[in-house]
Scaffold this motif. Structure first.
Motif, PDB file in Angstrom:
ATOM      1  N   THR A  97       0.570  -0.977  -0.067  1.00  0.00           N
ATOM      2  CA  THR A  97      -0.032  -0.130  -0.248  1.00  0.00           C
ATOM      3  C   THR A  97       0.670   0.960   0.257  1.00  0.00           C
ATOM      4  O   THR A  97       1.894   1.074   0.515  1.00  0.00           O
ATOM      5  N   GLY A  98       0.429   2.903  -0.769  1.00  0.00           N
ATOM      6  CA  GLY A  98       1.356   3.624  -0.606  1.00  0.00           C
ATOM      7  C   GLY A  98       0.875   4.242   0.688  1.00  0.00           C
ATOM      8  O   GLY A  98       0.558   3.748   1.459  1.00  0.00           O
ATOM      9  N   SER A  99       1.854   5.309   0.992  1.00  0.00           N
ATOM     10  CA  SER A  99       1.633   6.488   1.962  1.00  0.00           C
ATOM     11  C   SER A  99       1.790   7.675   2.227  1.00  0.00           C
ATOM     12  O   SER A  99       2.015   8.043   0.961  1.00  0.00           O
ATOM     13  N   ILE A 100       1.211   8.597   2.698  1.00  0.00           N
ATOM     14  CA  ILE A 100       1.479   9.733   2.553  1.00  0.00           C
ATOM     15  C   ILE A 100       3.058  10.332   2.422  1.00  0.00           C
ATOM     16  O   ILE A 100       2.988   9.659   3.207  1.00  0.00           O
ATOM     17  N   HIS A 101       2.915  11.222   1.673  1.00  0.00           N
ATOM     18  CA  HIS A 101       4.002  11.546   1.626  1.00  0.00           C
ATOM     19  C   HIS A 101       4.674  12.548   2.771  1.00  0.00           C
ATOM     20  O   HIS A 101       3.227  13.860   3.330  1.00  0.00           O
TER      21      HIS A 101
END
Ligand code: PHE
Length: 342
Positions: A97-101
């Motif tokens: 999953t991606g994550s918030i920068h």
């Protein structure tokens, strides 16, 4: 004839074979259809015997076809269910999953804090004219600030008469664009990307600023100080964080101040909001009358403050990130470590 077809239908292996049988028996040119056509050549007595028999045979074969077709369908469904079964008790496969920068996260945090104080969000283009980026902000062509900013100029072909464009060197042009469009009073922040030709541990050619602008009839530096202290207390989660205003100079504010926040530095540990050290975090001041004028706002009626803060810088301070460049290296391991899940 009857036995032949009934047996063949019972033995059909799939729907295609069944369809072939249907055509062979009761299709337009099927055996039974042809026999029915011959009825016309028979005598009335013969027809009275053969007709009902053929009709009955046709009905029986159609019924057998339909029954077999249903059976084949059921069998096909059974087979699929057997083949495609799913063990819902198996552990799931790990999904990336991606994550918030961290920069996006910090931008959201500060937007929420300023929203609580009545600031809405304004935006401007990252490629702007040098009028918005400089002239309207009281930075004329000869001004040293233009050289200091390490501006990226957009290439223009010969004969291209459009005004010169630059990658904005700060978010201050959004002040002009906003006041031009909506006039006074106003209370906005303008977060976004800015560009300067500079690269080392604390400088990247693209970085982020948030501009603040509050214009009304009687706004003062005292309001600026309150807003900033409220902001830093909420952002760094320390009550009563102190700020220090140092006299400075920007062409677009008068007076101007650089603002530091209180910090301590012990055993290599930086702590924000305590001790007697200071960290510079932003530039600010009272909006210069010439800037109001350039944006079509009457400086004899309106006044206010503006500030410009480095988002990357306060993100580094809040989350203990030592090297600015890491923000923009796109190293997945780094992003995972500092990323925030949604
Ligand atoms: N634009 C200034 C800079 O980039 C910061 C600033 C904004 C200063 C608004 C005063 C008022 O350095």
């Amino acid at each position: 004839l009857r036995d032949k077809y009934i047996q063949a239908i019972a033995g059909a292996e799939d729907e295609a074979a069944l369809e072939a049988l249907r055509l062979e028996a009761v299709g337009k040119k099927g055996e039974i259809s042809l026999k029915m056509r011959e009825l016309g050549k028979m005598s009335a007595e013969e027809r009275q015997v053969a007709g009902p028999k053929l009709n009955a045979l046709k009905d029986e074969i159609n019924a057998a076809l339909a029954a077999k077709k249903a059976a084949l369908g059921d069998a096909a469904l059974d087979a699929r269910l057997r083949e495609e079964w799913l063990d819902v008790t198996l552990p799931g496969r790990p999904m990336r999953t991606g994550s918030i920068h961290p920069i996006s996260q910090v931008t959201e945090e500060l937007t929420a804090i300023f929203a609580d104080m009545g600031f809405s969000v304004a935006e401007g283009p990252q490629i702007d004219t040098d009028w918005y980026n400089f002239d309207a902000l009281n930075i004329p062509g000869h001004h040293p600030a233009r050289a200091e900013m390490d501006t990226f100029y957009m290439h223009r072909d010969e004969g291209d008469n459009r005004p010169p464009h630059v990658l904005r060197t700060h978010t201050s042009p959004v002040q002009i664009r906003h006041m031009e469009k909506y006039g006074a009073p106003c209370r906005i922040i303008a977060p976004g990307r800015v560009y300067r030709a500079d690269y080392d541990q604390t400088h990247t050619p693209m970085f982020h600023q948030v501009e603040g602008l509050a214009i009304d009839r009687d706004i003062s530096m005292a309001n600026l100080k309150w807003v900033l202290e409220e902001f830093f207390a909420a952002f760094f989660e320390v009550d009563g964080i102190k700020t220090r205003f140092r006299a400075s100079h920007f062409p677009f504010t008068e007076p101007s101040a650089e603002v530091d926040i209180q910090c301590s530095w012990e055993d290599g540990q930086l702590k924000i909001g305590e001790g007697d050290g200071w960290l510079e975090v932003l530039g600010s001041g009272m909006v210069h009358p010439k800037v109001l004028q350039a944006a079509g706002v009457d400086p004899s009626e309106w006044q206010g403050f503006a500030f410009g803060m480095g988002i990357d810088r306060i993100a580094m301070l809040k989350y203990g990130i030592p090297d600015l460049r890491a923000f923009f290296d796109s190293d997945l391991r780094w992003l995972k470590h500092y990323g925030f899940s949604s």
